[in-house]
Motif scaffolding. Sequence first.
Motif, PDB file in Angstrom:
ATOM      1  N   ILE A 127     -58.556  20.528  60.885  1.00 46.91           N
ATOM      2  CA  ILE A 127     -57.114  20.418  60.677  1.00 46.91           C
ATOM      3  C   ILE A 127     -56.737  20.668  59.219  1.00 46.91           C
ATOM      4  N   PRO A 178     -51.012  16.892  59.031  1.00 48.00           N
ATOM      5  CA  PRO A 178     -49.894  17.778  58.700  1.00 48.00           C
ATOM      6  C   PRO A 178     -48.640  17.009  58.304  1.00 48.00           C
ATOM      7  N   SER A 216     -58.330  17.195  66.877  1.00 45.89           N
ATOM      8  CA  SER A 216     -56.942  16.718  66.861  1.00 45.89           C
ATOM      9  C   SER A 216     -56.845  15.555  65.875  1.00 45.89           C
ATOM     10  N   CYS A 217     -55.858  15.620  64.982  1.00 44.85           N
ATOM     11  CA  CYS A 217     -55.803  14.604  63.926  1.00 44.85           C
ATOM     12  C   CYS A 217     -55.197  13.303  64.422  1.00 44.85           C
ATOM     13  N   GLY A 218     -54.619  13.325  65.632  1.00 41.17           N
ATOM     14  CA  GLY A 218     -54.118  12.090  66.225  1.00 41.17           C
ATOM     15  C   GLY A 218     -52.704  11.726  65.831  1.00 41.17           C
ATOM     16  N   LYS A 219     -52.056  12.573  65.049  1.00 43.53           N
ATOM     17  CA  LYS A 219     -50.726  12.209  64.549  1.00 43.53           C
ATOM     18  C   LYS A 219     -49.658  12.249  65.646  1.00 43.53           C
ATOM     19  N   CYS A 246     -50.546  16.364  71.549  1.00 48.01           N
ATOM     20  CA  CYS A 246     -51.844  16.956  71.223  1.00 48.01           C
ATOM     21  C   CYS A 246     -52.961  15.929  71.385  1.00 48.01           C
ATOM     22  N   PHE A 270     -46.785  18.651  66.887  1.00 49.70           N
ATOM     23  CA  PHE A 270     -46.326  18.577  65.506  1.00 49.70           C
ATOM     24  C   PHE A 270     -46.795  19.783  64.699  1.00 49.70           C
ATOM     25  N   LEU A 319     -52.095  23.336  65.752  1.00 51.25           N
ATOM     26  CA  LEU A 319     -53.372  23.055  66.410  1.00 51.25           C
ATOM     27  C   LEU A 319     -53.153  22.803  67.895  1.00 51.25           C
TER      28      LEU A 319
HETATM   29  S1  SF4 Z   1     -50.672  18.928  66.957  1.00 52.63           S
HETATM   30 FE1  SF4 Z   1     -50.294  16.779  66.291  1.00 52.63          FE
HETATM   31  S2  SF4 Z   1     -52.177  15.573  66.728  1.00 52.63           S
HETATM   32 FE2  SF4 Z   1     -52.620  17.777  66.950  1.00 52.63          FE
HETATM   33  S3  SF4 Z   1     -53.522  18.264  64.976  1.00 52.63           S
HETATM   34 FE3  SF4 Z   1     -51.334  18.821  64.840  1.00 52.63          FE
HETATM   35  S4  SF4 Z   1     -50.320  16.981  64.055  1.00 52.63           S
HETATM   36 FE4  SF4 Z   1     -52.389  16.361  64.656  1.00 52.63          FE
END
Ligand code: SF4
Lengths: 428, 219
Positions: free
Chosen positions: A168, A186, A338-341, A345, A384, A387
Amino acid sequence: MTTLTPVLTANWDQPNSFTLEGYGDYSAARKALGMDPDAVIQAVKDSGLRGRGGAGFPTGMKWGFIPQGDGKPHYLVVNADESEPGTCKDIPLMMANPHSLVEGIIITSYAIRANHAFIYVRGEVLHVIRRLQAAVAEAYDKGLLGKDLFGSGFDLELVVHSGAGAYICGEETALLDSLEGYRGQPRLKPPFPAVAGLYASPTVVNNVESVASVPSIISNGAEWFAGMGTEKSKGFGIFSLSGHVTRPGQYEAPLGITLRELLDMAGGIREGHQIKFWTPGGSSTPIFTDEHLDVPLDFESVGAKGSMLGTRALQIFDETTCVVRAVLRWTEFYAHESCGKCTPCREGTYWLKQVLKRLEKGQGTEEDLTTITDIADNILGRSFCALGDGATSPIHSSVKYFRDEYLKHFEIGGCPFDHAPSTVWGTK
Amino acid sequence: MTYTPEVRERLEQDAKEIIGRYPKPRSALLPLLHLVQSEDGYVSDAGQEFCAEMLGLSKAEVVGVSTFYTMYKRRPMGDYHVGVCINTLCAVMGGDQIWDELSEHAGVGHDETTPDGKVSLERLECNAACDFAPVMMVNWEFFDNQTPASAKQLVDDLRDGKEISPTRGPKKLCTFKEASRVLSGLPDGLAADGPSASGPSLEGLKIAKANGWKAPEAP
Ligand code: SF4
Ligand SMILES: Cc1cc2nc3c(=O)[nH]c(=O)nc-3n(C[C@H](O)[C@H](O)[C@H](O)COP(=O)(O)O)c2cc1C
Ligand code: FES
């Protein structure tokens, strides 16, 4: 017939290509620093160079967004995170020809009035990092970095910064957070980095290959660059062939070359086999099949056929490969990275993985195909950052072209493929 | 565990040099985590406290960051940290079989270390060397075009203390700790070792040369 046009790769076969002696005298930087910075931006605009990091945003236009006379420091951050599955061009470029990047950084920084630049390089490539560190040290040593470059009064500090393993962090705003010493997640856009980037100051984030292409534009002129490629996708780029091809590798060619042409040069698909599916620009770009061998590999033509040029990461799979297995593995990658934000996603990639696992084992139902495309629909456009969108590419495109192969898995209650013949040593 | 005064003084000196390169000190956090990993072989408690103190952060802030990134290890890794790429392309080309056989051979799984402390294994995502598939990395040096047999031999040789050279890298493989030091931004002087490029990296250039293909002349 399109032929190859080595520019960035031209010196890679020289044993000292990574040293200043093997590279050259930075005459493009010298020339640029004698120009008005706005004239440098104009030259890059005129060349038609578009970002080589995937999205293809016009490079000169991006530089033009940097506000001038705002009294804030400006920054250049080179995106050397190269982690998109299939993408493998920036790493050999920085290993063999790091000075093309350093010279491009001097020119770019001068144009956007930045006195501090960073190369954010993925951490998992030790020798590439050594070569960058050495090139930067050599440039400082020869007065090509530091104070008053070429007597122009322009100062530039350049730092090589190693990441620590996170796909990411290639996303430009996650990269900036990471470079500021945070978790790489992000940021909301706008504001875009050109307005509020590193330390909330105007920042250009460009891909390695974009920046490394700049010295050749300054030396040879915008028209020279624009003379290669297609109407809206100008210039040359490195095409990376991997997988079931006779001679995988890096092929530098004008944008608009086709896979058929590249395969001709690369000795074709490995002997005795046929192409089944391929990615035009990494795993985040929808897969193509043998129908698409003659699609010009430029931003517009690939887009018109439902995929994206991305990073020209041509991963090629022959008929021995199970597409469901490939899609499952890519999906596991997205779920892992996946960054989990955001929820679509984070949750969506998790569920995609679960359902695909079942499908691959032949324990699914036809309904599961609707389920995975529904989940993908709920991720696409609702995430968001890109990705999430990328994670849906393998799903939608594989169901579109290989629905029957999915069905076959639960018809026979397992994978119809023996994976051994796909390996390098599996068939002769 | 805390650092002895000598170790601490040495680390502080390195840390100050690194921090000095950045407009804002916190940007040095990732490099400093690599630095403490070069001391301990993993990101230890003492190491994270050290980073926090050097940058004026709380330890919780440091832990929040270090746990986000896969290269920071929470347990000691082996002297030789061996990765097998299992992303799609390498997996298909043989990476899955290499992983299965190697993991069984070495008797350890993902992010685990052999009892002699010599070798740890990791399942890697794409390492930007797909044209050399199947790819392995040891201490983040390239080991290109591997097979199950070459992978097992490699790990045996590492455990036997034999000298090993990466495919594209220095003559002599360095340890995990030494590698971490370079990642923190402190060079080891080995950049000139190894080829500029090799194998697949040169395929296109070779073909262009054989056919006399070039970019257009500058006007
Ligand atoms: S889409 Fe959302 S959860 Fe997936 S990497 Fe981007 S910010 Fe993180
Ligand atoms: C998940 C994700 C990963 C990315 N990884 C990279 C990368 O490794 N290198 C890169 O240059 N761009 C990457 N990008 C694109 C960057 O966000 C950005 O568009 C690019 O660096 C801009 O440079 P360019 O205009 O020169 O292409 C990534 C984007 C996303 C969403
Ligand atoms: S898939 Fe293994 S290096 Fe890219």
